[in-house]
Design a protein around this motif. Structure first.
Motif, PDB file in Angstrom:
ATOM      1  N   THR A 216       0.809  -1.219   0.000  1.00  0.00           N
ATOM      2  CA  THR A 216       0.000   0.000   0.000  1.00  0.00           C
ATOM      3  C   THR A 216       0.848   1.277   0.000  1.00  0.00           C
ATOM      4  O   THR A 216       0.350   2.349  -0.334  1.00  0.00           O
ATOM      5  CB  THR A 216      -0.989  -0.002   1.185  1.00  0.00           C
ATOM      6  N   THR A 305      -3.180   2.751  -1.817  1.00  0.00           N
ATOM      7  CA  THR A 305      -4.220   1.877  -2.358  1.00  0.00           C
ATOM      8  C   THR A 305      -5.487   2.025  -1.521  1.00  0.00           C
ATOM      9  O   THR A 305      -5.428   2.433  -0.357  1.00  0.00           O
ATOM     10  CB  THR A 305      -3.768   0.409  -2.336  1.00  0.00           C
ATOM     11  N   VAL A 393       0.659  -0.952  -6.049  1.00  0.00           N
ATOM     12  CA  VAL A 393       0.707   0.105  -7.047  1.00  0.00           C
ATOM     13  C   VAL A 393       1.633  -0.356  -8.171  1.00  0.00           C
ATOM     14  O   VAL A 393       2.786  -0.693  -7.933  1.00  0.00           O
ATOM     15  CB  VAL A 393       1.236   1.416  -6.441  1.00  0.00           C
TER      16      VAL A 393
END
Length: 451
Positions: A216, A305, A393
């Protein structure tokens, strides 16, 4: 126990006609028939201990199939399972395999596909199984190789009473920055640490939560050419954040504490927050727990995220070398069934029922009442985790949220976790730990680069 015509016929043929080979897998009955014996290798966790206690009185009594369990701590069970399945020794018919092992074992031909059994066994109700768990137990060939016994996601647990006392509010969907700020403010309240996090080395210990933070924060272990990325700015920031958080506001001696140890600390009131598995909630809310009724639950913290929680399951797989596959499916179709959940609910208690694997459990008023404090967040974590195929990502050449779906990860992850644990203990810097981890990761992926 409801049984399909296929499994009834399979057991009847196996037991009455004696078509299985005589030997270690069978026992003589008084009438000269053969009684099938299954050998099951599993992790020694409370859910499986409950299963073992109920097996003879219910499963064996109804099917005539005897089950011999070998229950071991997770690391020992995994080591024995790897040897057993790699050699196809046939000692164990069924094993508790995880979302990490299944794709690897399936690719090597070590597991028997279950599709034909599922198709013929309508009573099992495959559509009731959470789709994301089914996907994690499906091989690259599109075949299903295991059925989930229980599943879990991850979420943040926090002491509502301490937050009220200190005038703090937990966001409904917190970021890691917000969690760190709250940990600093609540740290020391009634003697509790701000947050408890896993620090113990092990790819299934400290790396499980750390990998969700890496994802994240925008980090990844490898780029699409299998070049290691553990010294990238995103990876360094994520690991540095985690290490600083647990060292500044975490429990004492975090490098020695895994999931069970931080659970004990949280239940004893020594932590104001804990980020870990949804399956821990039943222990936190047990009648004997000092913090029962004092805990709130929110989704896994995130940053770049929208979703960050992990997805995990212990599932049942059949060894390809097993000579008792029909009986093995009969066992699996009982142990992973709705009926078994109801049996546990009636005889042991609804909070002891294996959860996180079937949708229907969350519609039962009995479970909703027993797990009222956490079942909604548990359901959300089980159905709305990060995507194992795209957990962070940018693109990456591997799958997995809390782990990497490659055979090398078991050894690599453990080695990297030891370097990070040394940073958590203050024996080296995060930069030094990740410099060493980078070299380990680069070497581990050489074959994928064609080197």
């Amino acid at each position: 126990m409801k049984r399909s015509r296929l499994t009834q016929a399979a057991v009847a043929v196996t037991v009455a006609a004696g078509l299985v080979l005589a030997g270690c897998g069978d026992a003589d009955l008084a009438g000269g028939e053969k009684q099938t014996r299954l050998s099951v290798l599993a992790t020694d966790v409370p859910q499986i201990q409950t299963l073992k206690k109920l097996t003879k009185r219910h499963f064996t009594a109804e099917t005539g199939i005897t089950v011999d369990y070998t229950l071991l701590p997770e690391n020992e069970a995994r080591e024995k399972m790897n040897r057993e399945f790699a050699t196809q020794a046939g000692t164990y018919d069924v094993a508790s395999v995880s979302a990490y092992e299944v794709p690897i074992y399936a690719d090597n031909g070590w597991l028997a596909p279950l599709d034909a059994y599922v198709k013929a066994d309508e009573d099992f109700d495959q559509d009731d199984v959470f789709a994301n768990l089914e996907s994690s137990l499906t091989g690259d060939d599109g075949k299903l190789y295991a059925e989930p016994f229980y599943g879990e996601g991850s979420f943040l647990m926090y002491r509502k009473d301490l937050f009220r006392k200190d005038g703090l509010t937990m966001p409904a969907n917190p970021t890691w920055k917000q969690v760190a700020d709250l940990a600093a403010q609540v740290d020391g309240s009634e003697g509790a640490s701000g947050i408890c996090l896993r620090g113990l080395p092990g790819w299934g210990q400290n790396l499980a939560p750390i990998n969700t933070v890496v994802n994240t924060f925008g980090g990844a272990w490898y780029d699409m050419d299998w070049n290691a990325r553990l010294t990238s700015p995103e990876f360094r920031k994520a690991v540095g954040f985690y290490v600083d958080l647990v060292r500044s506001h975490g429990q004492p001696g975090p490098e020695r504490m895994g999931v069970l140890e931080i659970l004990d600390s949280f239940v004893e009131g020594k932590c104001a927050m804990m980020y870990d598995a949804t399956s821990l909630a039943s222990s936190i809310e047990a009648d004997s727990s000092p913090v029962k009724g004092k805990v709130g639950y929110v989704p896994a913290p995130h940053e770049k995220t929208d979703k960050a929680g992990w997805l995990w399951t212990w599932a049942w797989g059949i060894q390809q070398a097993s000579e008792h596959k029909d009986a093995a499916w009969e066992f699996i179709s009982w142990a992973s069934s709705k009926e078994f959940q109801e049996l546990v609910g009636r005889e042991v208690g609804w909070t002891s029922a294996p959860a996180g694997n079937r949708k229907s459990l969350y519609d039962k008023p009995e479970y909703q009442q027993a797990a009222g404090a956490w079942y909604r967040q548990e359901y959300t974590a089980a159905t709305d985790s990060a995507d194992p195929k795209d957990p962070g990502v940018g693109t990456r050449p591997y799958t997995g949220i809390g782990f990497l779906g490659i055979p090398e990860f078991a050894a690599l992850g453990t080695a990297v976790s030891e370097q990070i644990a040394a940073a958590i203990a203050g024996r080296q810097s995060v930069d030094a730990a990740l410099d060493k981890a980078q070299d380990l990761a680069q070497a581990a992926a050489a074959k994928y680069r064609g080197g």
